[in-house]
Design an enzyme around this catalytic site. Structure first.
Site, PDB file in Angstrom:
ATOM      1  N   GLY A 185       0.810  -1.217   0.000  1.00  0.00           N
ATOM      2  CA  GLY A 185       0.000   0.000   0.000  1.00  0.00           C
ATOM      3  C   GLY A 185       0.840   1.263   0.000  1.00  0.00           C
ATOM      4  N   ASP A 186       0.180   2.411  -0.208  1.00  0.00           N
ATOM      5  CA  ASP A 186       0.821   3.725  -0.205  1.00  0.00           C
ATOM      6  C   ASP A 186       1.912   3.873  -1.263  1.00  0.00           C
ATOM      7  OD1 ASP A 186      -0.809   4.344   1.971  1.00  0.00           O
ATOM      8  OD2 ASP A 186       0.667   3.585   3.401  1.00  0.00           O
ATOM      9  N   GLU A 187       1.729   3.203  -2.380  1.00  0.00           N
ATOM     10  CA  GLU A 187       2.730   3.256  -3.447  1.00  0.00           C
ATOM     11  C   GLU A 187       2.646   4.550  -4.250  1.00  0.00           C
ATOM     12  OE1 GLU A 187       0.446   0.844  -3.125  1.00  0.00           O
ATOM     13  OE2 GLU A 187       1.470  -1.086  -2.851  1.00  0.00           O
ATOM     14  N   GLY A 188       1.546   5.291  -4.053  1.00  0.00           N
ATOM     15  CA  GLY A 188       1.338   6.513  -4.845  1.00  0.00           C
ATOM     16  C   GLY A 188       0.250   6.284  -5.890  1.00  0.00           C
ATOM     17  N   GLY A 196      -5.822   5.828   2.033  1.00  0.00           N
ATOM     18  CA  GLY A 196      -5.556   7.261   2.037  1.00  0.00           C
ATOM     19  C   GLY A 196      -4.779   7.548   0.771  1.00  0.00           C
ATOM     20  N   HIS A 197      -5.426   8.168  -0.204  1.00  0.00           N
ATOM     21  CA  HIS A 197      -4.789   8.413  -1.502  1.00  0.00           C
ATOM     22  C   HIS A 197      -4.539   9.909  -1.656  1.00  0.00           C
ATOM     23  CE1 HIS A 197      -6.568   4.390  -3.170  1.00  0.00           C
ATOM     24  NE2 HIS A 197      -5.762   4.237  -2.132  1.00  0.00           N
ATOM     25  N   SER A 207       7.574   8.311 -11.495  1.00  0.00           N
ATOM     26  CA  SER A 207       7.157   9.506 -10.780  1.00  0.00           C
ATOM     27  C   SER A 207       8.360  10.066 -10.021  1.00  0.00           C
ATOM     28  CB  SER A 207       6.012   9.141  -9.831  1.00  0.00           C
ATOM     29  OG  SER A 207       5.647  10.253  -9.067  1.00  0.00           O
ATOM     30  N   ARG A 231       0.454   7.273  11.202  1.00  0.00           N
ATOM     31  CA  ARG A 231       1.499   6.435  11.803  1.00  0.00           C
ATOM     32  C   ARG A 231       2.770   6.475  10.948  1.00  0.00           C
ATOM     33  NH1 ARG A 231      -1.461   0.703  12.222  1.00  0.00           N
ATOM     34  NH2 ARG A 231      -2.420   1.482  10.317  1.00  0.00           N
ATOM     35  N   ASN A 268      -9.927   2.832   5.039  1.00  0.00           N
ATOM     36  CA  ASN A 268      -8.571   2.465   5.472  1.00  0.00           C
ATOM     37  C   ASN A 268      -7.570   3.047   4.476  1.00  0.00           C
ATOM     38  OD1 ASN A 268      -9.621   0.708   3.532  1.00  0.00           O
ATOM     39  ND2 ASN A 268      -8.702  -1.136   4.371  1.00  0.00           N
ATOM     40  N   THR A 300      -3.820   7.319   9.122  1.00  0.00           N
ATOM     41  CA  THR A 300      -3.683   7.317  10.581  1.00  0.00           C
ATOM     42  C   THR A 300      -2.507   8.172  11.076  1.00  0.00           C
ATOM     43  OG1 THR A 300      -2.295   5.356  10.435  1.00  0.00           O
ATOM     44  CG2 THR A 300      -4.662   4.982  10.797  1.00  0.00           C
ATOM     45  N   LYS A 329      -1.864   9.460  -6.879  1.00  0.00           N
ATOM     46  CA  LYS A 329      -1.218  10.366  -7.832  1.00  0.00           C
ATOM     47  C   LYS A 329      -1.342   9.825  -9.258  1.00  0.00           C
ATOM     48  CE  LYS A 329       2.854  11.880  -9.953  1.00  0.00           C
ATOM     49  NZ  LYS A 329       4.134  12.555 -10.016  1.00  0.00           N
TER      50      LYS A 329
HETATM   51  P1  GDP Z   1      -1.539   5.683  -2.171  1.00  0.00           P
HETATM   52  O1  GDP Z   1      -2.247   5.219  -0.956  1.00  0.00           O
HETATM   53  O2  GDP Z   1      -0.949   4.567  -2.956  1.00  0.00           O
HETATM   54  O3  GDP Z   1      -2.354   6.614  -3.016  1.00  0.00           O
HETATM   55  O4  GDP Z   1      -0.300   6.550  -1.645  1.00  0.00           O
HETATM   56  P2  GDP Z   1      -0.314   7.633  -0.439  1.00  0.00           P
HETATM   57  O5  GDP Z   1      -1.006   8.849  -0.914  1.00  0.00           O
HETATM   58  O6  GDP Z   1      -0.783   7.011   0.816  1.00  0.00           O
HETATM   59  O7  GDP Z   1       1.237   7.853  -0.244  1.00  0.00           O
HETATM   60  C1  GDP Z   1       2.048   8.312  -1.265  1.00  0.00           C
HETATM   61  C2  GDP Z   1       2.702   9.625  -0.826  1.00  0.00           C
HETATM   62  O8  GDP Z   1       3.787   9.920  -1.694  1.00  0.00           O
HETATM   63  C3  GDP Z   1       1.776  10.820  -0.929  1.00  0.00           C
HETATM   64  O9  GDP Z   1       2.117  11.738   0.074  1.00  0.00           O
HETATM   65  C4  GDP Z   1       2.099  11.403  -2.307  1.00  0.00           C
HETATM   66  O10 GDP Z   1       1.823  12.804  -2.399  1.00  0.00           O
HETATM   67  C5  GDP Z   1       3.574  11.144  -2.391  1.00  0.00           C
HETATM   68  N1  GDP Z   1       4.115  10.909  -3.736  1.00  0.00           N
HETATM   69  C6  GDP Z   1       3.555  10.210  -4.760  1.00  0.00           C
HETATM   70  N2  GDP Z   1       4.427  10.115  -5.792  1.00  0.00           N
HETATM   71  C7  GDP Z   1       5.547  10.766  -5.388  1.00  0.00           C
HETATM   72  C8  GDP Z   1       6.829  10.969  -5.981  1.00  0.00           C
HETATM   73  O11 GDP Z   1       7.135  10.523  -7.088  1.00  0.00           O
HETATM   74  N3  GDP Z   1       7.748  11.643  -5.233  1.00  0.00           N
HETATM   75  C9  GDP Z   1       7.488  12.133  -3.997  1.00  0.00           C
HETATM   76  N4  GDP Z   1       8.443  12.758  -3.355  1.00  0.00           N
HETATM   77  N5  GDP Z   1       6.280  11.943  -3.402  1.00  0.00           N
HETATM   78  C10 GDP Z   1       5.358  11.273  -4.099  1.00  0.00           C
HETATM   79  P1  IMO Z   2      -3.801   2.678   0.665  1.00  0.00           P
HETATM   80  O1  IMO Z   2      -4.974   2.469  -0.265  1.00  0.00           O
HETATM   81  C1  IMO Z   2      -1.196   1.050   3.737  1.00  0.00           C
HETATM   82  C2  IMO Z   2      -2.979  -1.894   6.436  1.00  0.00           C
HETATM   83  C3  IMO Z   2      -3.089  -1.509   7.899  1.00  0.00           C
HETATM   84  C4  IMO Z   2      -2.951  -2.865   8.550  1.00  0.00           C
HETATM   85  C5  IMO Z   2      -3.682  -3.783   7.593  1.00  0.00           C
HETATM   86  C6  IMO Z   2      -5.115  -4.112   8.010  1.00  0.00           C
HETATM   87  O2  IMO Z   2      -3.659   4.074   1.120  1.00  0.00           O
HETATM   88  O3  IMO Z   2      -2.576   2.092   0.060  1.00  0.00           O
HETATM   89  P2  IMO Z   2      -7.350  -2.685   7.943  1.00  0.00           P
HETATM   90  O4  IMO Z   2      -7.718  -1.389   8.611  1.00  0.00           O
HETATM   91  O5  IMO Z   2      -7.429  -2.648   6.447  1.00  0.00           O
HETATM   92  O6  IMO Z   2      -8.074  -3.874   8.508  1.00  0.00           O
HETATM   93  O7  IMO Z   2      -5.801  -2.926   8.328  1.00  0.00           O
HETATM   94  O8  IMO Z   2      -3.684  -3.132   6.340  1.00  0.00           O
HETATM   95  N1  IMO Z   2      -3.591  -0.961   5.489  1.00  0.00           N
HETATM   96  C7  IMO Z   2      -2.892  -0.113   4.714  1.00  0.00           C
HETATM   97  N2  IMO Z   2      -1.583   0.136   4.664  1.00  0.00           N
HETATM   98  N3  IMO Z   2      -2.038   1.676   2.890  1.00  0.00           N
HETATM   99  C8  IMO Z   2      -3.357   1.404   2.904  1.00  0.00           C
HETATM  100  O9  IMO Z   2      -4.217   1.883   1.992  1.00  0.00           O
HETATM  101  C9  IMO Z   2      -3.847   0.507   3.882  1.00  0.00           C
HETATM  102  N4  IMO Z   2      -5.080   0.024   4.203  1.00  0.00           N
HETATM  103  C10 IMO Z   2      -4.909  -0.876   5.178  1.00  0.00           C
HETATM  104  O10 IMO Z   2      -2.066  -0.617   8.269  1.00  0.00           O
HETATM  105  O11 IMO Z   2      -1.591  -3.248   8.564  1.00  0.00           O
HETATM  106 MG    MG Z   3      -2.248   5.502   1.106  1.00  0.00          MG
END
Ligand code: GDP
Ligand code: IMO
Ligand code: MG
Length: 445
Positions: free
Chosen positions: A12-15, A40-41, A411, A301, A38, A299, A18
């Site tokens: 998760g949170d790979e971007g 957060g994009h 990116s 965290r 859960n 969250t 974006k």
């Molecule tokens: P998602 O859950 O996969 O949509 O990713 P998140 O939004 O949770 O986390 C990605 C974070 O990296 C966010 O704060 C974005 O604004 C940031 N981000 C995305 N792409 C890039 C990048 O290429 N460089 C930097 N520095 N930040 C980026």
């Molecule tokens: P995005 O879409 C990163 C993780 C939680 C926990 C596990 C189970 O932003 O990539 P849950 O509340 O789903 O039952 O928690 O999954 N988790 C994530 N980690 N990015 C997320 O979403 C997540 N959604 C859940 O931290 O380890």
């Molecule tokens: Mg996220």
């Protein structure tokens, strides 16, 4: 078929947000098909930051439909909060832009309480948003759907039946206070009033749109290693995060999907508990966390950080059938003397190139690292692969070889335009419908 599924290929949170925002330009509709708040994009547009938990990341464009599919679990209060905030900032002016599937399951207050209470004894590190308990009810066939909320009589009956059981479970098993029926009932009826205008048969809408040749973008939440079946179970989320679920989670058939794009960070992060072989618990991990702003978008965290793990991403390529990958946050790696990539694991003296299903094995996996030279130049302003420093190009080429999938975008910053586009996935989707495995095997390394 010009429909593209975007999925996370790590934890998760790979971007993804974006990338979805960037590609919405070429799409007519964006669909969330699993997960809930859960997720957060994050999107950054001309310095302005947006974090979406439920609303699809295409909402910053006017005239693009944003659909919350049946596979999502929906916390209505969170959605209403997002809608209100977006309208305040001048977006979502036209209510017909947002659609919610009638079949989407609701998160209720008891789901959140159960989630948080169970964390005390069975630590997964969940987001505490009630996601797991809401999916449990869906599978147990006692869940309450959006369409049930629209019919007051049905909602009353389902809520009464559920509360009788949940209150018993909360009081007797979890030693928590029970809920009052009328409080939840009235609270949710007020949500009904605010949301009913968005509720539609979205499966029907999508089917007709795709038939007419419209481009649909499916926005995955979480990542492959958090997939309920194929992730690091039980340290996973409660839905299937893989591309295959784009169909079940939105009510269309697999023949309507054109291609699958994976999103991978140039390094690895994870939030919550569970094994993470390339985790760096030292100052390098700290440096990545600070440079990358690696704090949870939901969250807050601190995210655990580590080197790029090709074993993990390869696993994701396979279970998703990824045809093209986006590498994000390459700029965060500027200034390192040396970078490492895990190419395999050593587990009890044996070498593995796949993620073992046995968690005890994964916990003791020692990554086998390949070292690459870093680069010192700032790359955020670069828009072509040829502009990148030689060692950054080498790093990307090596990843491409190891994951056996073409990198189609890189990116280099959080802004929409801080992206190097090599091959635009919608163009690819309309050109070829070949199977992903064939496509990958046929490609020269
Ligand atoms: P998602 O859950 O996969 O949509 O990713 P998140 O939004 O949770 O986390 C990605 C974070 O990296 C966010 O704060 C974005 O604004 C940031 N981000 C995305 N792409 C890039 C990048 O290429 N460089 C930097 N520095 N930040 C980026
Ligand atoms: P995005 O879409 C990163 C993780 C939680 C926990 C596990 C189970 O932003 O990539 P849950 O509340 O789903 O039952 O928690 O999954 N988790 C994530 N980690 N990015 C997320 O979403 C997540 N959604 C859940 O931290 O380890
Ligand atoms: Mg996220």
């Amino acid at each position: 078929m010009a429909s593209v599924v975007i999925v996370g290929t790590q934890w998760g949170d790979e971007g993804k947000g974006k990338i979805v925002d960037l590609l919405t330009r070429y799409a007519d509709a964006v669909v969330r098909f699993q997960g809930g708040n859960n997720a957060g994009h994050t999107i950054v547009l001309k310095g302005e930051k947006f974090v979406f938990h439920l609303i699809p990341s295409g909402v910053l464009y006017k005239n693009k439909k944003c659909i919350i599919g049946n596979g999502v679990v929906l916390d209505p209060a969170v959605l209403i909060g997002e809608i209100t905030e977006l309208k305040r900032r001048g977006y979502l002016r036209d209510d017909s832009q947002l659609m919610i599937s009638e079949e989407t399951h609701l998160i209720l207050p008891y789901h959140r309480k159960i989630d948080v209470a169970r964390e005390k004894s069975f630590k997964i590190g969940t987001t505490g948003r009630g996601i797991g308990p809401a999916y449990e009810d869906k599978v147990a066939r006692c869940g309450i759907r959006v369409v049930d909320l629209l019919d007051e009589k049905v909602f009353r009956k389902k809520l009464e039946d559920n509360l009788a059981q949940k209150n018993m479970y909360l009081e007797q098993m979890l030693k928590e206070k029970p809920f009052d029926f009328s409080e939840i009932f009235n609270e949710y009826l007020s949500y009904k009033k605010q949301l009913e205008k968005y509720v539609k048969n979205t499966s029907l809408f999508l089917h007709e749109a795709i038939q007419k040749g419209k481009h649909v973008l499916f926005e995955g939440a979480q990542g492959a290693l958090l997939d309920l079946d194929h992730g690091t179970y039980p340290y996973v989320t409660s839905s299937n995060t893989v591309a295959g679920n784009a169909c079940a989670g939105s009510g269309i058939g697999p023949t309507m999907i054109g291609s699958v794009v994976g999103v991978a960070k140039a390094y690895t992060t994870r939030v919550g508990e569970g094994p993470f072989p390339t985790e760096l618990k030292d100052e390098i991990g700290e440096k990545i966390r600070e440079r990358g702003g690696e704090y949870g978008a939901t969250t807050g965290r601190p995210r655990r950080c580590g080197w790029f793990d090709a074993v993990v991403v390869n696993h994701a390529m396979r279970i998703n059938g990824v045809q093209g990958t986006t590498i994000t946050k390459l700029d965060v790696l500027n200034g390192f003397d040396e970078l490492k990539i895990s190419t395999g694991y050593r587990i009890h003296g044996k070498i593995y190139h796949h993620v073992p299903s046995n968690l005890e094995m994964l916990k003791s996996a020692e990554p086998i690292y390949e070292e690459l030279e870093g680069w010192k130049t700032e790359i955020r302003g670069m828009r072509k692969i040829s502009d990148l420093p030689r060692n950054a190009k080498r790093y990307l080429r090596r990843i491409e070889e190891l994951i056996r999938t073409k990198i189609i975008m890189v990116s280099v910053g959080e802004e929409r335009n801080e992206t190097i586009v090599i091959k635009h996935p919608f163009a690819k989707a309309s050109q070829s419908k070949s199977s992903p495995r064939k496509g990958r095997e046929g490609r020269k390394k």
